[in-house]
Design a protein around this motif. Structure first.
Motif, PDB file in Angstrom:
ATOM      1  N   LEU A   1     -53.189  53.812  64.218  1.00 13.06           N
ATOM      2  CA  LEU A   1     -54.099  53.605  63.098  1.00 13.06           C
ATOM      3  C   LEU A   1     -53.634  54.390  61.867  1.00 13.06           C
ATOM      4  N   LEU A   2     -53.288  55.634  62.063  1.00 11.42           N
ATOM      5  CA  LEU A   2     -52.820  56.474  60.954  1.00 11.42           C
ATOM      6  C   LEU A   2     -51.496  55.967  60.388  1.00 11.42           C
ATOM      7  N   MET A   3     -50.593  55.524  61.254  1.00 11.96           N
ATOM      8  CA  MET A   3     -49.307  55.002  60.777  1.00 11.96           C
ATOM      9  C   MET A   3     -49.500  53.721  59.963  1.00 11.96           C
ATOM     10  N   GLU A   4     -50.407  52.857  60.411  1.00 20.73           N
ATOM     11  CA  GLU A   4     -50.701  51.637  59.647  1.00 20.73           C
ATOM     12  C   GLU A   4     -51.260  51.990  58.279  1.00 20.73           C
ATOM     13  N   GLN A   5     -52.209  52.918  58.255  1.00 22.13           N
ATOM     14  CA  GLN A   5     -52.790  53.331  56.975  1.00 22.13           C
ATOM     15  C   GLN A   5     -51.737  53.981  56.084  1.00 22.13           C
ATOM     16  N   ARG A   6     -50.871  54.768  56.675  1.00 18.93           N
ATOM     17  CA  ARG A   6     -49.824  55.440  55.904  1.00 18.93           C
ATOM     18  C   ARG A   6     -48.879  54.419  55.277  1.00 18.93           C
ATOM     19  N   THR A   7     -48.484  53.420  56.066  1.00 17.75           N
ATOM     20  CA  THR A   7     -47.577  52.378  55.573  1.00 17.75           C
ATOM     21  C   THR A   7     -48.220  51.597  54.431  1.00 17.75           C
ATOM     22  N   ASP A   8     -49.479  51.194  54.623  1.00 13.58           N
ATOM     23  CA  ASP A   8     -50.187  50.450  53.571  1.00 13.58           C
ATOM     24  C   ASP A   8     -50.320  51.285  52.302  1.00 13.58           C
ATOM     25  N   LEU A   9     -50.694  52.533  52.466  1.00 11.96           N
ATOM     26  CA  LEU A   9     -50.878  53.419  51.316  1.00 11.96           C
ATOM     27  C   LEU A   9     -49.559  53.666  50.600  1.00 11.96           C
ATOM     28  N   GLN A  10     -48.493  53.897  51.349  1.00  8.56           N
ATOM     29  CA  GLN A  10     -47.183  54.143  50.736  1.00  8.56           C
ATOM     30  C   GLN A  10     -46.714  52.910  49.963  1.00  8.56           C
ATOM     31  N   THR A  11     -46.973  51.730  50.503  1.00  8.45           N
ATOM     32  CA  THR A  11     -46.618  50.486  49.809  1.00  8.45           C
ATOM     33  C   THR A  11     -47.378  50.374  48.495  1.00  8.45           C
ATOM     34  N   ARG A  12     -48.680  50.679  48.541  1.00  4.86           N
ATOM     35  CA  ARG A  12     -49.506  50.636  47.328  1.00  4.86           C
ATOM     36  C   ARG A  12     -49.022  51.646  46.292  1.00  4.86           C
ATOM     37  N   ILE A  13     -48.713  52.850  46.725  1.00 13.08           N
ATOM     38  CA  ILE A  13     -48.241  53.890  45.809  1.00 13.08           C
ATOM     39  C   ILE A  13     -46.917  53.455  45.172  1.00 13.08           C
ATOM     40  N   ASP A  14     -46.002  52.971  45.985  1.00 11.02           N
ATOM     41  CA  ASP A  14     -44.709  52.523  45.455  1.00 11.02           C
ATOM     42  C   ASP A  14     -44.879  51.407  44.434  1.00 11.02           C
ATOM     43  N   SER A  15     -45.773  50.469  44.724  1.00 13.32           N
ATOM     44  CA  SER A  15     -46.032  49.358  43.819  1.00 13.32           C
ATOM     45  C   SER A  15     -46.622  49.847  42.493  1.00 13.32           C
ATOM     46  N   GLU A  16     -47.565  50.766  42.569  1.00 11.07           N
ATOM     47  CA  GLU A  16     -48.181  51.314  41.350  1.00 11.07           C
ATOM     48  C   GLU A  16     -47.155  52.074  40.513  1.00 11.07           C
ATOM     49  N   PHE A  17     -46.335  52.886  41.175  1.00 11.89           N
ATOM     50  CA  PHE A  17     -45.301  53.630  40.445  1.00 11.89           C
ATOM     51  C   PHE A  17     -44.324  52.665  39.768  1.00 11.89           C
ATOM     52  N   GLN A  18     -43.962  51.607  40.464  1.00 12.64           N
ATOM     53  CA  GLN A  18     -43.049  50.618  39.892  1.00 12.64           C
ATOM     54  C   GLN A  18     -43.679  49.974  38.654  1.00 12.64           C
ATOM     55  N   ALA A  19     -44.964  49.629  38.742  1.00 13.92           N
ATOM     56  CA  ALA A  19     -45.666  49.025  37.606  1.00 13.92           C
ATOM     57  C   ALA A  19     -45.706  49.991  36.422  1.00 13.92           C
ATOM     58  N   LEU A  20     -45.921  51.263  36.710  1.00 13.17           N
ATOM     59  CA  LEU A  20     -45.932  52.255  35.626  1.00 13.17           C
ATOM     60  C   LEU A  20     -44.551  52.387  34.982  1.00 13.17           C
ATOM     61  N   ARG A  21     -43.509  52.326  35.794  1.00 15.40           N
ATOM     62  CA  ARG A  21     -42.138  52.452  35.259  1.00 15.40           C
ATOM     63  C   ARG A  21     -41.750  51.242  34.410  1.00 15.40           C
ATOM     64  N   GLU A  22     -42.276  50.085  34.767  1.00 15.48           N
ATOM     65  CA  GLU A  22     -41.900  48.864  34.061  1.00 15.48           C
ATOM     66  C   GLU A  22     -42.734  48.616  32.806  1.00 15.48           C
ATOM     67  N   TYR A  23     -43.735  49.433  32.574  1.00 20.29           N
ATOM     68  CA  TYR A  23     -44.625  49.237  31.432  1.00 20.29           C
ATOM     69  C   TYR A  23     -43.851  49.383  30.123  1.00 20.29           C
ATOM     70  N   GLU A  24     -44.078  48.443  29.229  1.00 22.22           N
ATOM     71  CA  GLU A  24     -43.470  48.498  27.896  1.00 22.22           C
ATOM     72  C   GLU A  24     -44.593  48.430  26.873  1.00 22.22           C
ATOM     73  N   PRO A  25     -44.757  49.487  26.078  1.00 23.15           N
ATOM     74  CA  PRO A  25     -45.849  49.511  25.105  1.00 23.15           C
ATOM     75  C   PRO A  25     -45.640  48.483  23.997  1.00 23.15           C
ATOM     76  N   GLY A  26     -46.777  47.945  23.527  1.00 26.26           N
ATOM     77  CA  GLY A  26     -46.709  47.008  22.413  1.00 26.26           C
ATOM     78  C   GLY A  26     -46.670  47.764  21.097  1.00 26.26           C
ATOM     79  N   SER A  27     -46.822  47.032  20.006  1.00 26.93           N
ATOM     80  CA  SER A  27     -46.757  47.688  18.697  1.00 26.93           C
ATOM     81  C   SER A  27     -48.128  47.898  18.076  1.00 26.93           C
ATOM     82  N   ASP A  28     -49.163  47.218  18.591  1.00 22.73           N
ATOM     83  CA  ASP A  28     -50.509  47.351  18.063  1.00 22.73           C
ATOM     84  C   ASP A  28     -51.106  48.688  18.514  1.00 22.73           C
ATOM     85  N   VAL A  29     -51.629  49.456  17.563  1.00 24.47           N
ATOM     86  CA  VAL A  29     -52.177  50.780  17.862  1.00 24.47           C
ATOM     87  C   VAL A  29     -53.314  50.686  18.881  1.00 24.47           C
TER      88      VAL A  29
END
Length: 139
Positions: A31-59
């Motif tokens: 149970l803990l390993m399943e939760q760990r795997t799911d959580l790690q996948t979510r964290i990796d995905s969120e970090f990737q989304a943050l890295r790929e963010y490109e700000p626009g020009s509108d304030v």
């Protein structure tokens, strides 16, 4: 640990004196390993989304995006803390202390652990802790 991991129903059907036997430890390890795997996948995905963010020009867009980014970072920090708690729980499974209240030494309980596998306190100890925290906040 045994080959076949029992289901939650099979674990709950075991007698009280079987508490934290090999089968139960294997169940919670899985149970803990399943939760760990799911959580790690979510964290990796969120970090990737943050890295790929490109700000626009509108304030206004930049401000809203920065607020969203700060919210995502807080969420990632909480998820990282949960990941640490899962790792600590896996360590307790490995050393045989999993399922026992850190404060009283009493069983935490199978149902509580199924709902919150990272729990370290039995219900009574957790309630005392929460009352103490509430008293400190009110003081």
């Amino acid at each position: 640990m045994s080959e076949k991991v029992l289901s939650a129903e099979e674990i709950l059907a075991q007698p009280a004196d079987a508490y934290m036997n090999e089968q139960q430890l294997a169940f919670f390890h899985n149970l803990l390993m399943e939760q760990r795997t799911d959580l790690q996948t979510r964290i990796d995905s969120e970090f990737q989304a943050l890295r790929e963010y490109e700000p626009g020009s509108d304030v206004a867009d930049i401000g809203a995006a920065e607020e969203q980014r700060q919210w995502q970072l807080r969420l990632l920090e909480r998820e990282k803390k949960l990941l640490d708690k899962i790792d600590e729980a896996l360590t307790r499974v490995a050393d045989g202390s999993y399922g026992w209240c850190e404060e009283t030494g009493e069983p935490i309980g199978l149902r509580r652990l199924m709902l919150r596998p990272t729990a370290t306190l039995c219900i009574e100890a957790k309630e005392r802790q929460e009352k103490l925290e509430q008293h400190v906040r009110e003081a």
